[in-house]
Scaffold this active site. Structure first.
Site, PDB file in Angstrom:
ATOM      1  N   ASP A  74       0.868  -1.177   0.000  1.00 63.49           N
ATOM      2  CA  ASP A  74       0.000   0.000   0.000  1.00 63.49           C
ATOM      3  C   ASP A  74       0.908   1.231   0.000  1.00 63.49           C
ATOM      4  O   ASP A  74       1.129   1.878   1.015  1.00 63.49           O
ATOM      5  CB  ASP A  74      -0.919   0.008   1.211  1.00 63.49           C
ATOM      6  CG  ASP A  74      -2.016   1.074   1.103  1.00 63.49           C
ATOM      7  OD1 ASP A  74      -2.018   1.818   0.100  1.00 63.49           O
ATOM      8  OD2 ASP A  74      -2.856   1.156   2.012  1.00 63.49           O
ATOM      9  N   HIS A 270       3.237   6.739   5.953  1.00 66.04           N
ATOM     10  CA  HIS A 270       4.035   5.810   6.762  1.00 66.04           C
ATOM     11  C   HIS A 270       4.401   4.528   6.011  1.00 66.04           C
ATOM     12  O   HIS A 270       4.886   3.574   6.609  1.00 66.04           O
ATOM     13  CB  HIS A 270       3.370   5.494   8.115  1.00 66.04           C
ATOM     14  CG  HIS A 270       1.963   4.975   8.060  1.00 66.04           C
ATOM     15  ND1 HIS A 270       0.968   5.435   8.900  1.00 66.04           N
ATOM     16  CD2 HIS A 270       1.380   4.027   7.294  1.00 66.04           C
ATOM     17  CE1 HIS A 270      -0.164   4.795   8.660  1.00 66.04           C
ATOM     18  NE2 HIS A 270       0.063   3.918   7.693  1.00 66.04           N
ATOM     19  N   GLY A 303      -3.692   4.201  17.647  1.00 63.00           N
ATOM     20  CA  GLY A 303      -3.744   2.942  18.378  1.00 63.00           C
ATOM     21  C   GLY A 303      -4.630   1.961  17.646  1.00 63.00           C
ATOM     22  O   GLY A 303      -4.319   1.521  16.539  1.00 63.00           O
ATOM     23  N   SER A 304      -5.776   1.637  18.220  1.00 65.88           N
ATOM     24  CA  SER A 304      -6.728   0.721  17.595  1.00 65.88           C
ATOM     25  C   SER A 304      -8.124   1.331  17.698  1.00 65.88           C
ATOM     26  O   SER A 304      -8.294   2.435  18.224  1.00 65.88           O
ATOM     27  CB  SER A 304      -6.706  -0.639  18.293  1.00 65.88           C
ATOM     28  OG  SER A 304      -7.153  -0.488  19.636  1.00 65.88           O
ATOM     29  N   MET A 305      -9.133   0.616  17.217  1.00 68.59           N
ATOM     30  CA  MET A 305     -10.473   1.192  17.117  1.00 68.59           C
ATOM     31  C   MET A 305     -11.175   1.354  18.467  1.00 68.59           C
ATOM     32  O   MET A 305     -12.304   1.852  18.510  1.00 68.59           O
ATOM     33  CB  MET A 305     -11.334   0.368  16.162  1.00 68.59           C
ATOM     34  CG  MET A 305     -11.571  -1.059  16.589  1.00 68.59           C
ATOM     35  SD  MET A 305     -12.434  -2.032  15.315  1.00 68.59           S
ATOM     36  CE  MET A 305     -14.086  -1.323  15.364  1.00 68.59           C
ATOM     37  N   HIS A 326       4.512   4.126  13.382  1.00 66.80           N
ATOM     38  CA  HIS A 326       3.317   4.546  12.635  1.00 66.80           C
ATOM     39  C   HIS A 326       2.033   4.164  13.345  1.00 66.80           C
ATOM     40  O   HIS A 326       0.944   4.494  12.887  1.00 66.80           O
ATOM     41  CB  HIS A 326       3.333   3.947  11.235  1.00 66.80           C
ATOM     42  CG  HIS A 326       2.797   2.540  11.124  1.00 66.80           C
ATOM     43  ND1 HIS A 326       3.202   1.516  11.945  1.00 66.80           N
ATOM     44  CD2 HIS A 326       1.896   1.991  10.262  1.00 66.80           C
ATOM     45  CE1 HIS A 326       2.563   0.398  11.599  1.00 66.80           C
ATOM     46  NE2 HIS A 326       1.772   0.666  10.591  1.00 66.80           N
ATOM     47  N   ALA A 328       0.271   1.436  16.821  1.00 71.46           N
ATOM     48  CA  ALA A 328       0.504   0.497  17.915  1.00 71.46           C
ATOM     49  C   ALA A 328       1.199  -0.761  17.416  1.00 71.46           C
ATOM     50  O   ALA A 328       2.048  -1.325  18.097  1.00 71.46           O
ATOM     51  CB  ALA A 328      -0.819   0.139  18.588  1.00 71.46           C
TER      52      ALA A 328
END
Length: 397
Positions: A74, A270, A303-305, A326, A328
């Site tokens: 990506d 990133h 971090g996360s959702m 970039h 967690a």
């Protein structure tokens, strides 16, 4: 923490992570990278984990060469964020309508716009250079030349996997808009094409891992890759800019009475390559799952959702090639997360967040990621924290 240095064949491996906590496969990949003849430096971020060829969370500096797999498929993937004039007091009790409006404005998953977005009508879109960008499409690699219509319709769309759009609050109650996406399918096709081309080249025979095949300077293959690489990085930049403009317009409409204003947008790649100079040498620096953190650079480390994210400012540590993590970073694979967690776990770990809570996003559950606070603590000599954000809405692909 400061970095830990692990010996490598050609260069030392500077690690802002505890080597004992890095999975064996990722450590082997780092050792493999350190054997490349062209390598001049290798820095490892605290979110490091196994990837294709090169680890995610690695910064690879080479002289006269670049490894396409060390960029990631990506190309140009990254983050954008903007602080608004809204505060928590402006928000309704039920955020489901706002989430629905965001999802209606910005296609997610494999979705695309019915027609290319008219950028002249996108809020705050920096149109300078956009026409020139598209005029260079015919110069990209042959396999994607017939994908222009799809690439145009995917411009301004989220994609799937770990990509997201979030409506966040900082610790003072200010509202931030944030999103994570890259170059969509066109970037992946270009990456796959060039990884395959690199693997055919004679100088890559005998490498410890064929996925580490490189292009070398002053060759037609390197020129072709650089052309497509930098074009795809621009695609990713414009993709995020269009999405952010569409997101801002949704917020302006939904909070019309508040007359919302926005600070300047922070944006950072990133997964990318940059030409940089260190110790008097011009190098090609590949950041795969890492952001540029030169002195004063603003960056975004999500971090996360269900946890939160950080806005940071770089401290300019050249030992890391002016880089930082970039995000967690995953601590388990997607399949492992699906085996370990249930939708009930997802509901519990995303309590208080307006988001999908179905089986289709269990692999993105917070428990599948490393603790973001620890990741930030491990790089205090790379960045300083500007703001800590907590999402109240999270849109996933």
């Amino acid at each position: 923490m400061s970095y830990v240095e692990v010996s490598g064949a050609k260069v030392p491996i500077r690690m802002w992570a505890d080597p004992a906590t890095v999975e064996d496969g990722a450590m082997q990949q780092l050792r493999n990278v350190a054997t490349l003849p062209w390598i001049k430096g290798l820095a490892v971020m605290p979110d490091v984990h196994y990837g294709k060829g090169a680890t995610v969370g690695s910064v690879i500096a080479m002289h006269g060469a670049v490894c396409p797999a060390a960029v990631g498929v990506d190309i140009g993937c990254g983050m954008s964020a903007v602080k608004t004039s809204l505060t928590a007091n402006d928000l309704p009790g039920d955020l489901s309508r706002l989430r629905s409006r965001i999802e209606s404005a910005i296609p997610v998953g494999r979705g695309m716009h019915d027609d290319p977005v008219d950028t002249g009508r996108v809020y705050g879109f920096p149109s300078t250079g956009f026409d020139d960008f598209w005029s260079r499409f015919d110069g990209v690699a042959g396999p994607v030349k017939f994908r222009r219509e799809r690439a145009a319709k995917q411009m301004g769309t989220l994609g799937s996997g770990n990509h997201f759009i979030e409506f966040c609050l900082d610790e003072s109650g200010s509202v931030w808009l944030m999103l994570h996406s890259g170059s969509r399918n066109i970037g992946k096709e270009l990456a796959d094409h060039h990884i395959g081309e690199a693997q055919k080249l004679p100088h890559n025979r005998g490498l410890v891992d064929r996925d580490l095949a490189v292009f070398v300077s002053d060759t037609p293959q390197m020129a072709a890759y650089r052309n497509d690489l930098f074009w795809a990085q621009e695609y990713a930049k414009y993709n995020r800019a269009i999405m952010m403009g569409l997101f801002q317009e949704v917020v302006r409409r939904e909070f019309r009475k508040a007359r919302v204003t926005f600070d300047p947008v922070i944006s950072c790649h990133h997964n990318y390559v940059a030409e940089e100079r260190y110790e008097g040498m011009d190098l090609l620096v590949t950041r795969k799952g890492a952001i540029r953190a030169a002195s004063g650079d603003f960056g975004i480390i999500p971090g996360s959702m269900g946890t939160g994210s950080y806005i940071v400012k770089g401290l300019g540590n050249e030992k890391s090639f002016n880089s930082a993590s970039h995000g967690a970073g995953r601590r388990m694979s997607r399949n492992a997360a699906k085996r370990r967690f249930s939708t009930r776990d997802l509901e519990e770990q995303t309590r208080g967040v307006e988001c999908r809570k179905d089986s289709g996003v269990v692999d993105e559950i917070p428990g599948a990621y490393k603790p973001i606070e620890k990741v930030i603590d491990q790089q205090r000599d790379l960045v300083e924290v500007v703001a800590k954000l907590k999402q109240v809405i999270c849109v996933k692909g």
